[in-house]
Write a protein that holds these residues in place. Structure first.
Motif, PDB file in Angstrom:
ATOM      1  N   UNK A 107      50.999  34.091  29.778  1.00 52.92           N
ATOM      2  CA  UNK A 107      51.509  34.645  28.528  1.00 52.92           C
ATOM      3  C   UNK A 107      53.032  34.775  28.564  1.00 52.92           C
ATOM      4  N   UNK A 108      53.685  33.816  29.231  1.00 51.04           N
ATOM      5  CA  UNK A 108      55.130  33.817  29.328  1.00 51.04           C
ATOM      6  C   UNK A 108      55.685  34.727  30.410  1.00 51.04           C
ATOM      7  N   UNK A 109      54.809  35.378  31.172  1.00 50.19           N
ATOM      8  CA  UNK A 109      55.269  36.297  32.216  1.00 50.19           C
ATOM      9  C   UNK A 109      55.055  35.678  33.592  1.00 50.19           C
ATOM     10  N   UNK A 110      56.077  35.791  34.448  1.00 52.83           N
ATOM     11  CA  UNK A 110      56.002  35.257  35.793  1.00 52.83           C
ATOM     12  C   UNK A 110      55.447  36.269  36.774  1.00 52.83           C
ATOM     13  N   UNK A 111      55.503  35.906  38.054  1.00 53.48           N
ATOM     14  CA  UNK A 111      54.899  36.715  39.109  1.00 53.48           C
ATOM     15  C   UNK A 111      55.430  38.139  39.117  1.00 53.48           C
ATOM     16  N   UNK A 112      56.738  38.307  39.093  1.00 53.37           N
ATOM     17  CA  UNK A 112      57.302  39.657  39.173  1.00 53.37           C
ATOM     18  C   UNK A 112      57.180  40.415  37.858  1.00 53.37           C
ATOM     19  N   UNK A 113      56.967  39.693  36.753  1.00 58.34           N
ATOM     20  CA  UNK A 113      56.835  40.348  35.453  1.00 58.34           C
ATOM     21  C   UNK A 113      55.474  41.012  35.283  1.00 58.34           C
ATOM     22  N   UNK A 114      54.446  40.431  35.912  1.00 62.77           N
ATOM     23  CA  UNK A 114      53.090  40.969  35.762  1.00 62.77           C
ATOM     24  C   UNK A 114      52.330  40.735  37.062  1.00 62.77           C
ATOM     25  N   UNK A 115      52.821  41.344  38.127  1.00 61.59           N
ATOM     26  CA  UNK A 115      52.281  41.115  39.462  1.00 61.59           C
ATOM     27  C   UNK A 115      50.785  41.423  39.524  1.00 61.59           C
ATOM     28  N   UNK A 116      50.346  42.453  38.829  1.00 63.60           N
ATOM     29  CA  UNK A 116      48.944  42.859  38.907  1.00 63.60           C
ATOM     30  C   UNK A 116      48.005  41.738  38.455  1.00 63.60           C
ATOM     31  N   UNK A 117      48.400  40.995  37.424  1.00 69.21           N
ATOM     32  CA  UNK A 117      47.555  39.893  36.942  1.00 69.21           C
ATOM     33  C   UNK A 117      47.294  38.888  38.058  1.00 69.21           C
ATOM     34  N   UNK A 118      48.350  38.494  38.725  1.00 69.18           N
ATOM     35  CA  UNK A 118      48.229  37.454  39.748  1.00 69.18           C
ATOM     36  C   UNK A 118      47.552  37.995  41.012  1.00 69.18           C
ATOM     37  N   UNK A 119      47.794  39.257  41.345  1.00 68.35           N
ATOM     38  CA  UNK A 119      47.116  39.843  42.500  1.00 68.35           C
ATOM     39  C   UNK A 119      45.604  39.907  42.268  1.00 68.35           C
ATOM     40  N   UNK A 120      45.183  40.206  41.039  1.00 64.41           N
ATOM     41  CA  UNK A 120      43.756  40.273  40.744  1.00 64.41           C
ATOM     42  C   UNK A 120      43.100  38.911  40.930  1.00 64.41           C
ATOM     43  N   UNK A 121      43.772  37.868  40.464  1.00 62.92           N
ATOM     44  CA  UNK A 121      43.221  36.517  40.622  1.00 62.92           C
ATOM     45  C   UNK A 121      43.215  36.093  42.084  1.00 62.92           C
ATOM     46  N   UNK A 122      44.293  36.400  42.803  1.00 58.09           N
ATOM     47  CA  UNK A 122      44.350  36.042  44.221  1.00 58.09           C
ATOM     48  C   UNK A 122      43.296  36.802  45.018  1.00 58.09           C
ATOM     49  N   UNK A 123      43.014  38.046  44.631  1.00 58.17           N
ATOM     50  CA  UNK A 123      41.979  38.817  45.317  1.00 58.17           C
ATOM     51  C   UNK A 123      40.615  38.160  45.140  1.00 58.17           C
ATOM     52  N   UNK A 124      40.354  37.599  43.954  1.00 59.39           N
ATOM     53  CA  UNK A 124      39.093  36.884  43.730  1.00 59.39           C
ATOM     54  C   UNK A 124      39.007  35.662  44.632  1.00 59.39           C
ATOM     55  N   UNK A 125      40.124  34.952  44.788  1.00 61.56           N
ATOM     56  CA  UNK A 125      40.143  33.809  45.698  1.00 61.56           C
ATOM     57  C   UNK A 125      39.934  34.227  47.138  1.00 61.56           C
ATOM     58  N   UNK A 126      40.547  35.354  47.527  1.00 63.85           N
ATOM     59  CA  UNK A 126      40.364  35.870  48.893  1.00 63.85           C
ATOM     60  C   UNK A 126      38.892  36.197  49.139  1.00 63.85           C
ATOM     61  N   UNK A 127      38.236  36.819  48.163  1.00 62.87           N
ATOM     62  CA  UNK A 127      36.824  37.152  48.329  1.00 62.87           C
ATOM     63  C   UNK A 127      35.971  35.902  48.444  1.00 62.87           C
ATOM     64  N   UNK A 128      36.244  34.885  47.622  1.00 59.90           N
ATOM     65  CA  UNK A 128      35.476  33.631  47.707  1.00 59.90           C
ATOM     66  C   UNK A 128      35.647  32.992  49.076  1.00 59.90           C
ATOM     67  N   UNK A 129      36.870  33.034  49.605  1.00 59.36           N
ATOM     68  CA  UNK A 129      37.127  32.466  50.919  1.00 59.36           C
ATOM     69  C   UNK A 129      36.351  33.215  52.003  1.00 59.36           C
ATOM     70  N   UNK A 130      36.295  34.532  51.878  1.00 61.58           N
ATOM     71  CA  UNK A 130      35.554  35.325  52.854  1.00 61.58           C
ATOM     72  C   UNK A 130      34.063  35.056  52.754  1.00 61.58           C
ATOM     73  N   UNK A 131      33.545  34.875  51.543  1.00 55.80           N
ATOM     74  CA  UNK A 131      32.137  34.516  51.387  1.00 55.80           C
ATOM     75  C   UNK A 131      31.840  33.197  52.078  1.00 55.80           C
ATOM     76  N   UNK A 132      32.751  32.243  51.917  1.00 53.08           N
ATOM     77  CA  UNK A 132      32.559  30.937  52.536  1.00 53.08           C
ATOM     78  C   UNK A 132      32.513  31.052  54.048  1.00 53.08           C
TER      79      UNK A 132
END
Length: 364
Positions: free
Chosen positions: A332-357
């Motif tokens: 939505x036009x916002x970068x990593x530092x502008x909306x860190x929580x958005x990207x951390x939430x998505x990365x956390x989902x990836x971390x969980x998928x990796x741990x499941x694997x």
């Protein structure tokens, strides 16, 4: 047309003149042929007229004075059906495909973790969590024997051409993304399928994916109503994953910066898609964010507890992983530092998928 501004796989950005003013336009050479400087081009200017936030381009419909050669026949799936630019593509699941015998009776994806997200912008962040070198010491960007094979399964709620994405190519070049499978009306991926179901089966049985990520392509349609948004399909994707014997991982859309209250904390898109549309049980990943905002996110996500498994995932080290993303991070036009929580939430989902694997006990 005045010249080429830049290009990426499947798309060319052009400098054009519209009513005497300079504008940006986008052409898909596979559909229109490749425009050249001096060409007259027929444009659709809807995105410019509406001031759309995702890709404010005029779109090239045709190069009237130099039409492309007739395409060689091949494939029987018609996508963007009954529009002037409908595309006939070879489907991985169609008869005559080299993969048809594999997919004809395929009915299961063998417990594969599948991260489901609302927005296309979550894709590189999810992969940053999957490929976090702190979690996987010694992991290199290029694929290796102990590196997971990740496939993007693209829904058709946003852009239909995968070529519109500025994300897929750098992720592929870095070895983070093995393939893109375009499903439904979407087209232009490495593989084409009729449905999200066959897209997941193709990811697993044709590309040999270890993890898949499902989201719509770039762009998002929303009306500010409970049900009128394209991300409703995230809930339907959870059902598809479970139906095929996969492990659905629900990525929450979280924001601390969105000016719209309905998207602050956990977006109403996630609460509706996972809380009302998803009938199958999923792992809903809640990033362990600090402070009052983290408490708000946890409380909102808890509303999904009766239907799903709530998995709290620590975010330590994920900002560093996100900063290493080979694809630009923007939502939505916002970068990593502008909306860190958005990207951390998505990365956390990836971390969980990796741990499941990896079969980590903490992930189950």
């Amino acid at each position: 047309m005045r010249g080429v501004r830049r290009e990426w796989p499947g798309a060319v950005e052009l400098d054009v003149t519209v009513d005497g003013r300079p504008e940006r336009a986008l052409a898909y050479p596979a559909l229109t042929g490749r425009p050249q400087a001096g060409d007259r081009v027929l444009l659709n200017t809807t995105a410019l007229d509406l001031g759309l936030g995702t890709g404010g381009y005029a779109l090239v419909v045709a190069v009237p004075d130099r039409l492309p050669p007739d395409r060689a026949p091949g494939g029987h799936l018609v996508k963007a059906r009954y529009t002037p630019l409908q595309a006939t593509v070879p489907g991985a699941d169609e008869q005559g495909s080299p993969h048809h015998d594999v997919l004809r009776d395929a009915d299961d994806i063998g417990g594969m973790p599948v991260v489901v997200a609302d927005l296309h912008s979550a894709l590189p962040a999810v992969l940053a969590g999957v490929f976090d070198s702190a979690e996987r010491p010694g992991m290199h960007a290029a694929r290796s024997g102990d590196t997971p094979v990740v496939v993007y399964v693209m829904q058709d709620g946003g852009a239909l051409p995968a070529w519109f994405s500025l994300t897929c190519a750098p992720l592929t070049d870095a070895g983070w993304l093995a393939a893109t499978v375009t499903t439904g009306q979407a087209f232009g991926g490495d593989l084409e399928t009729v449905t999200v179901h066959t897209g997941l089966l193709a990811a697993r049985h044709v590309v040999q994916a270890d993890i898949a990520v499902v989201s719509q392509g770039p762009g998002n349609l929303g009306t500010g109503t409970r049900w009128g948004f394209s991300g409703v399909a995230a809930g339907e994707a959870v059902n598809a994953v479970a139906t095929l014997g996969g492990r659905p991982v629900a990525c929450l859309r979280v924001s601390e910066a969105d000016p719209r209250e309905r998207h602050r904390g956990v977006s109403h898109h996630s609460l509706t898609a996972y809380g009302r549309v998803a009938l199958a049980r999923a792992d809903v990943v809640v990033p362990d964010l600090p402070g009052p905002f983290g408490g708000r996110v946890a409380a909102q996500a808890a509303e999904l507890g009766p239907r799903h498994s709530i998995i709290t995932v620590p975010v330590d080290g994920l900002q560093t992983a996100l900063e290493a993303s080979p694809a630009r991070l923007s939502t939505m036009g916002r970068g990593l530092t502008d909306d860190l929580a958005y990207f951390l939430a998505a990365a956390a989902a990836g971390r969980h998928a990796s741990r499941l694997l990896r079969g980590d006990a903490a992930a189950s």
